[in-house]
Design a protein around this motif. Sequence first.
Motif, PDB file in Angstrom:
ATOM      1  N   GLY A 193       0.808  -1.222   0.000  1.00 32.92           N
ATOM      2  CA  GLY A 193       0.000   0.000   0.000  1.00 32.92           C
ATOM      3  C   GLY A 193       0.832   1.257   0.000  1.00 32.92           C
ATOM      4  N   GLU A 194       0.180   2.361   0.302  1.00 31.71           N
ATOM      5  CA  GLU A 194       0.830   3.658   0.198  1.00 31.71           C
ATOM      6  C   GLU A 194       1.814   3.889   1.342  1.00 31.71           C
ATOM      7  OE1 GLU A 194      -2.271   6.535   0.228  1.00 31.71           O
ATOM      8  OE2 GLU A 194      -3.045   5.940   2.187  1.00 31.71           O
ATOM      9  N   THR A 195       2.724   4.821   1.094  1.00 28.03           N
ATOM     10  CA  THR A 195       3.682   5.192   2.123  1.00 28.03           C
ATOM     11  C   THR A 195       3.039   6.167   3.100  1.00 28.03           C
ATOM     12  OG1 THR A 195       4.526   7.123   0.934  1.00 28.03           O
ATOM     13  CG2 THR A 195       5.534   4.980   0.432  1.00 28.03           C
ATOM     14  N   LEU A 196       3.718   6.384   4.207  1.00 28.22           N
ATOM     15  CA  LEU A 196       3.240   7.345   5.189  1.00 28.22           C
ATOM     16  C   LEU A 196       3.160   8.736   4.573  1.00 28.22           C
ATOM     17  CD1 LEU A 196       2.447   8.076   8.088  1.00 28.22           C
ATOM     18  CD2 LEU A 196       4.891   8.147   8.659  1.00 28.22           C
ATOM     19  N   ALA A 197       4.135   9.079   3.733  1.00 35.60           N
ATOM     20  CA  ALA A 197       4.131  10.399   3.092  1.00 35.60           C
ATOM     21  C   ALA A 197       2.947  10.552   2.148  1.00 35.60           C
ATOM     22  CB  ALA A 197       5.436  10.619   2.332  1.00 35.60           C
ATOM     23  N   ASP A 198       2.571   9.474   1.452  1.00 34.41           N
ATOM     24  CA  ASP A 198       1.430   9.533   0.542  1.00 34.41           C
ATOM     25  C   ASP A 198       0.104   9.614   1.300  1.00 34.41           C
ATOM     26  OD1 ASP A 198       3.008   9.396  -1.725  1.00 34.41           O
ATOM     27  OD2 ASP A 198       2.943   7.199  -1.793  1.00 34.41           O
ATOM     28  N   ALA A 199       0.052   8.986   2.465  1.00 36.54           N
ATOM     29  CA  ALA A 199      -1.200   8.914   3.214  1.00 36.54           C
ATOM     30  C   ALA A 199      -1.578  10.257   3.824  1.00 36.54           C
ATOM     31  CB  ALA A 199      -1.087   7.854   4.304  1.00 36.54           C
ATOM     32  N   HIS A 200      -0.625  10.919   4.455  1.00 39.53           N
ATOM     33  CA  HIS A 200      -0.886  12.209   5.101  1.00 39.53           C
ATOM     34  C   HIS A 200       0.429  12.781   5.609  1.00 39.53           C
ATOM     35  CE1 HIS A 200      -1.264   9.150   8.394  1.00 39.53           C
ATOM     36  NE2 HIS A 200      -0.455   9.998   9.003  1.00 39.53           N
ATOM     37  N   GLU A 201       0.403  14.036   6.006  1.00 35.57           N
ATOM     38  CA  GLU A 201       1.604  14.616   6.601  1.00 35.57           C
ATOM     39  C   GLU A 201       1.867  13.943   7.941  1.00 35.57           C
ATOM     40  OE1 GLU A 201       3.443  18.914   8.069  1.00 35.57           O
ATOM     41  OE2 GLU A 201       1.566  18.840   6.947  1.00 35.57           O
ATOM     42  N   ALA A 202       3.073  13.446   8.101  1.00 36.89           N
ATOM     43  CA  ALA A 202       3.400  12.695   9.315  1.00 36.89           C
ATOM     44  C   ALA A 202       3.202  13.546  10.560  1.00 36.89           C
ATOM     45  CB  ALA A 202       4.838  12.194   9.248  1.00 36.89           C
ATOM     46  N   THR A 203       2.474  13.010  11.519  1.00 38.66           N
ATOM     47  CA  THR A 203       2.198  13.688  12.780  1.00 38.66           C
ATOM     48  C   THR A 203       3.277  13.342  13.806  1.00 38.66           C
ATOM     49  OG1 THR A 203       0.903  11.856  13.655  1.00 38.66           O
ATOM     50  CG2 THR A 203      -0.270  13.497  12.306  1.00 38.66           C
ATOM     51  N   ALA A 204       3.186  13.993  14.944  1.00 37.57           N
ATOM     52  CA  ALA A 204       4.124  13.678  16.037  1.00 37.57           C
ATOM     53  C   ALA A 204       3.977  12.212  16.444  1.00 37.57           C
ATOM     54  CB  ALA A 204       3.868  14.592  17.223  1.00 37.57           C
ATOM     55  N   ASP A 205       2.733  11.724  16.499  1.00 35.70           N
ATOM     56  CA  ASP A 205       2.518  10.322  16.855  1.00 35.70           C
ATOM     57  C   ASP A 205       3.143   9.385  15.825  1.00 35.70           C
ATOM     58  OD1 ASP A 205       1.164  11.017  19.138  1.00 35.70           O
ATOM     59  OD2 ASP A 205      -0.830  10.718  18.283  1.00 35.70           O
ATOM     60  N   ASP A 206       3.031   9.746  14.534  1.00 39.50           N
ATOM     61  CA  ASP A 206       3.648   8.932  13.488  1.00 39.50           C
ATOM     62  C   ASP A 206       5.161   8.855  13.688  1.00 39.50           C
ATOM     63  OD1 ASP A 206       1.293   8.377  12.009  1.00 39.50           O
ATOM     64  OD2 ASP A 206       1.420  10.315  10.993  1.00 39.50           O
ATOM     65  N   TRP A 207       5.775  10.003  13.892  1.00 45.38           N
ATOM     66  CA  TRP A 207       7.222  10.044  14.039  1.00 45.38           C
ATOM     67  C   TRP A 207       7.684   9.285  15.287  1.00 45.38           C
ATOM     68  CZ3 TRP A 207      10.864  10.823  10.736  1.00 45.38           C
ATOM     69  CH2 TRP A 207      10.671  11.655   9.632  1.00 45.38           C
ATOM     70  N   VAL A 208       6.952   9.424  16.374  1.00 45.83           N
ATOM     71  CA  VAL A 208       7.303   8.686  17.586  1.00 45.83           C
ATOM     72  C   VAL A 208       7.237   7.187  17.326  1.00 45.83           C
ATOM     73  CG1 VAL A 208       6.481   8.089  19.898  1.00 45.83           C
ATOM     74  CG2 VAL A 208       6.728  10.490  19.237  1.00 45.83           C
ATOM     75  N   ARG A 209       6.198   6.749  16.632  1.00 44.49           N
ATOM     76  CA  ARG A 209       6.058   5.323  16.333  1.00 44.49           C
ATOM     77  C   ARG A 209       7.209   4.842  15.439  1.00 44.49           C
ATOM     78  NH1 ARG A 209       1.208   2.863  12.655  1.00 44.49           N
ATOM     79  NH2 ARG A 209       2.024   4.508  11.311  1.00 44.49           N
TER      80      ARG A 209
END
Length: 318
Positions: A104-120
């Motif tokens: 599937g799509e990358t994190l960048a394609d899905a939405h702007e990475a949030t703080a929670d995304d980066w922490v994960r």
Amino acid sequence: MERPFSERVAHDDWRRAAEEWVRCELDRSGRRVTGTIEQPRIRPWSTQLTIPTDVGPMWFKATCAAQAFEPALQAELARIAPDAVERPYAIDPARGWMLTVHRGETLADAHEATADDWVRVLRQAAELQRAAASEAHALLATGLPDCGPGTVVSRFDRIVEVLSSLPEEHPAHVPAELRSELLAVRPRLVDAADLLAASPLPATWQHGDLHPNNVFACDGRVFDFGDSQWAPAVEMLSVPYGWITTQSQVSWPDVLAAYCDVWGTTVAAVRPEWDAAAYTQPVNRTLLWWSCLQEATAAEWAEWGDAPLHHLSRVLDP
């Protein structure tokens, strides 16, 4: 002399061989190609094929010689941490070929990475680093470049001499004034390498290019391991730091704290290593670019050839 990588992989003979290998590997488990195989991108260091199959799309990747370790490395990382890295469907280590399932799509394609995304992402990457730290023999056996602290100063010396000796018109040429500036900062590089060698944070696998384009949105798994090195753990933070501080509103200290927590340390405690990595990571990144461009065409050197010089110069302003 062998043709540049991008020319070889654009040739009909190479495409036929690659597609034959893909079909053979799919046949092993009863899968089949159901449409046209496309080649969406060719770069000096890698190319991809997209393969429609009866069980969904798949990806084929081929790398230049400098990154030919990637298929075997991904297989080893998947063995070490199967929850963090996708096991390749098939690999041909000798040719630097790999077949993987589309996730599937990358994190960048899905939405702007949030703080929670980066922490994960940083927590999962740190956990993978911890698991990989005791697997040096297996990972280096794949061809993963050894950029541990003890290798950095001699690498710096070689790179400076090689780039200084290039013709003046070469995009990676180090002019005399810059060479003097680089040599003047060498004692600080020596101190940085010594500090990292004595650090409680070990040398381990580091991704080399960790950002949202190299993370799957569905589960946060990282991929694209061609820029990986065996290096001081904190060097992996350099690309996330640059991405977060220039392209998002996420708080870098919060993300760094999450990374440190996995290692059982604090931001304050890891600060000396982080400062030291600002000297070593540019040297190791320069090696990556220089190695990948050895199979480039003249036009590709013109487009990307200043990258080694750019990264090496970062040691002057860490």
